[in-house]
Design an enzyme around this catalytic site. Structure first.
Site, PDB file in Angstrom:
ATOM      1  N   HIS A  20       0.829  -1.205   0.000  1.00  0.00           N
ATOM      2  CA  HIS A  20       0.000   0.000   0.000  1.00  0.00           C
ATOM      3  C   HIS A  20       0.869   1.263   0.000  1.00  0.00           C
ATOM      4  CE1 HIS A  20      -4.099  -1.714   0.970  1.00  0.00           C
ATOM      5  NE2 HIS A  20      -3.306  -2.765   1.088  1.00  0.00           N
ATOM      6  N   ASP A 113      -5.312   6.204   0.738  1.00  0.00           N
ATOM      7  CA  ASP A 113      -5.440   4.763   0.520  1.00  0.00           C
ATOM      8  C   ASP A 113      -6.900   4.327   0.449  1.00  0.00           C
ATOM      9  OD1 ASP A 113      -3.713   2.098   0.774  1.00  0.00           O
ATOM     10  OD2 ASP A 113      -5.510   1.807   1.971  1.00  0.00           O
ATOM     11  N   GLN A 349      13.449  -6.214  -5.903  1.00  0.00           N
ATOM     12  CA  GLN A 349      12.854  -7.076  -6.910  1.00  0.00           C
ATOM     13  C   GLN A 349      13.036  -6.572  -8.337  1.00  0.00           C
ATOM     14  OE1 GLN A 349       9.386  -9.611  -6.084  1.00  0.00           O
ATOM     15  NE2 GLN A 349       8.264  -8.134  -7.301  1.00  0.00           N
TER      16      GLN A 349
END
Length: 470
Positions: A20, A113, A349
Site C-alpha cells: 500500500h 489509501d 525485486q
C-alpha cells in the site's frame, strides 16, 4: 514551474504494508516531478521496518513537508498486524483535519489509501478539498469492489453479507468473464471480518470521490478500465485514472546492488545464461507454509532450471528461528544448493526482474509484483495465496503474459506436489507465445509510462485542472 504560476499542493496519506505504501509514494513522485508541492502524512508507528525505512528514504530524497500522526490504538477481531493497522489508521483520521487546515499552502487535492474512504470523505467535504483514492490492486478488482454495494442492494436482509448475496460468481457490467465465487477474497466471505466491514462500508462511498488512481494501463486491462470510465460498472463513478505502470523511483534505488544480500544475488545471476533462471518470491509479507516447502523445493529442483528462491517461513518482519534445512532435511537441501540460490532477506525485486538471466517469475499474484514483472517483460506463473490475488491472476491469464494454474486453489488450501510445480515451471519457461506477449506488453508499458505517454497526459491534465482553483 515559474514563480508567477499558482502552486499545486497535493497531500498523501498511505495505509499499512509495503504493497500500500509503495504505490502511494510512487504516485506522489509523479506529481513532484511535475512541479507540485507534496505533503506526506505518515501514520506512526509503522508495522514493519521496511515501511519505516522507505518513508525515511522518500523524505530524504524530495524537498517537501512531512507530517506524522500518532495512531489511536484499536482493538478489533483480527490477529493480522496489517489489518489491525488499517483499522487503527481509520480510527485516527480525525487527527488529519487540523493538519490539512493548518497547511501554509492551500491544498489542491488529497490522495489517500483505499482503506480510508469512509472516515475521510466527510473530512474532505467539510474542508471543500478534492478527494482522490489510490487503489492498490488491478482495475478488474476495483470493478468488483465498486460494484459490491450494487450487489448488496439486491439482498433483502437488513445487514447483507457477501457470503449470502454472492452466488456462484459475480457478473460485472462491461466485463465479459464473471468473477467466480472461488476467486473472491476469502476474508470477504467471512461475516463480520474486518475486511468485510471495510469493503461493505467503503464500496458505496466511491461515488463521493473526485477520482481514483490505479496502477494499470490500457494494454494490460483495457476492458476493465473502459467499463469503469463508461459508467457501466457503477453509475456516477468518478474518473478512474490508469497511471501505471508505477515503477521504481529514486528513493527506492539507494544502495541497490552494493554489497550484502543483493551483491551476492547479482553476482550469482551474472554467472547464469540469458533467460535461464526462475525467480520465486511470494511478496514481502507472505510466508510459505511448512507443508508446501518440501514440494516447492522438489518442483524447483526437478524443473531442470536454475532458480533464485526468496523464502519466508514467517510473515511480516518476524525473525525466523529455524533455517530452510530444518524444514527440508540435508539431502533435499543439498539438491537445492546445487541448482539454486536461497535468500531469506528483503531483495530489490526490480533489479532482479530486470537481470538478463531471469526468464520467469513464480509469484503470489500480488498486483505490484505483476506490474513490475510486466515492465521487465518476464513471463509469470501466478499462484494466488489470498486477498485479491486470484482476480489479479485472472488478469495475468487474460492479458497473455503468464499462466494461472486455477486448480491449485489458494496457497493455504492444499499442498501442490513437486511434479505439478515442475511441469508448470517448464510451461512458463518454454512457452514461446508467453515470451512474445510479455515482450509486447513490456513495450506497451514503457510507452504508457514514458514521455508523452498516457500517465504523463493524465497527470498534466489534473494539474491544470487544479491550478484553476488555486
Amino acid at each position: 514551474m515559474s514563480p508567477s504560476e499558482p502552486v499545486v499542493h497535493v497531500a498523501f496519506l498511505p495505509s499499512a504494508g509495503m504493497g500500500h505504501l509503495n504505490p502511494c509514494l510512487r504516485i506522489a513522485t509523479l506529481f513532484l516531478r511535475h512541479g507540485c508541492k507534496v505533503t506526506l502524512i505518515t501514520p506512526k508507528p509503522t508495522v514493519s521496518t521496511a515501511e519505516s525505512n522507505l518513508v525515511s528514504r522518500f523524505c530524504s530524497s524530495f524537498p517537501h513537508q512531512a507530517t506524522q500522526i500518532d495512531l489511536n490504538p484499536a482493538t478489533v477481531n483480527t490477529n493480522d498486524p496489517f489489518w489491525l493497522q488499517f483499522e487503527t489508521i481509520r480510527r485516527s483520521v480525525h487527527l488529519v483535519a487540523p493538519i490539512l487546515s493548518s497547511l501554509s499552502t492551500p491544498l489542491s487535492a488529497f490522495i489517500y489509501d483505499i482503506s480510508l474512504i469512509s472516515p475521510l470523505v466527510p473530512i474532505t467535504q467539510k474542508l471543500s478539498c478534492p478527494s482522490y483514492m489510490y487503489f492498490v490492486a488491478s482495475a478488474r478488482m476495483f470493478s468488483f469492489f465498486a460494484h459490491l454495494h450494487v450487489l448488496a442492494a439486491s439482498d433483502p436482509s437488513s445487514q447483507p453479507h457477501p457470503s449470502s448475496f454472492i452466488g456462484d460468481g459475480v457478473k460485472i457490467p462491461g466485463i465479459a468473464s464473471p468473477i467466480p465465487r472461488s476467486s473472491v477474497p476469502p476474508l470477504l466471505l467471512q461475516p463480520n471480518s474486518l475486511f468485510e466491514s471495510i469493503f461493505m462500508e467503503d464500496s458505496a462511498k466511491v461515488t463521493k470521490l473526485n477520482g481514483v488512481f490505479i496502477n494499470s494501463f490500457e494494454e494490460m486491462e483495457g476492458e476493465a478500465l473502459a467499463a469503469l470510465n463508461e459508467g457501466k460498472v457503477v453509475k456516477g463513478l468518478p474518473p478512474v485514472y490508469g497511471v501505471g505502470p508505477l515503477m521504481t523511483c529514486e528513493f527506492e534505488e539507494v544502495e541497490q546492488g552494493k554489497g550484502g544480500c543483493m551483491g551476492s544475488v547479482l553476482e550469482w545471476l551474472d554467472e547464469k545464461s540469458e533467460g535461464s533462471v526462475v525467480y520465486v518470491c511470494f511478496g514481502n509479507r507472505t510466508a510459505t507454509r511448512r507443508e508446501q516447502i518440501k514440494d516447492m523445493a522438489l518442483g524447483l529442483t526437478e524443473s531442470g532450471y536454475s532458480f533464485l528462491w526468496v523464502v519466508k517461513l514467517k510473515g511480516g518482519d518476524k525473525e525466523e528461528e529455524e533455517g530452510l534445512e530444518d524444514v527440508l532435511g540435508s539431502k533435499l537441501m543439498s539438491k537445492v544448493k546445487e541448482k539454486g540460490m536461497v535468500v531469506k532477506e528483503y531483495v530489490y525485486q526490480m533489479e532482479i526482474l530486470g537481470h538478463p538471466a531471469v526468464g520467469g517469475f513464480v509469484n503470489h499474484g500480488g498486483w505490484n509484483s505483476i506490474i513490475e514483472c510486466v515492465w521487465q517483460g518476464v513471463p509469470i506463473l501466478s499462484w494466488a495465496q489470498g486477498g485479491d490475488q486470484k482476480i489479479a491472476s485472472e488478469a495475468v491469464r487474460i492479458s497473455g503474459v503468464g499462466i494461472w494454474p486455477q486448480e491449485w486453489g489458494w496457497g493455504s488450501e492444499h499442498v501442490v506436489n513437486g511434479k505439478e510445480i515442475a511441469d508448470r515451471i517448464k510451461e512458463m519457461m518454454e512457452n514461446e507465445s508467453l515470451r512474445v506477449k510479455a515482450k509486447e506488453m513490456k513495450k506497451a508499458a514503457r510507452n504508457a509510462a514514458g514521455v508523452g505517454g498516457r500517465c504523463e497526459v493524465i497527470v498534466k491534465k489534473l494539474i491544470e485542472e487544479w491550478k484553476k482553483n488555486v
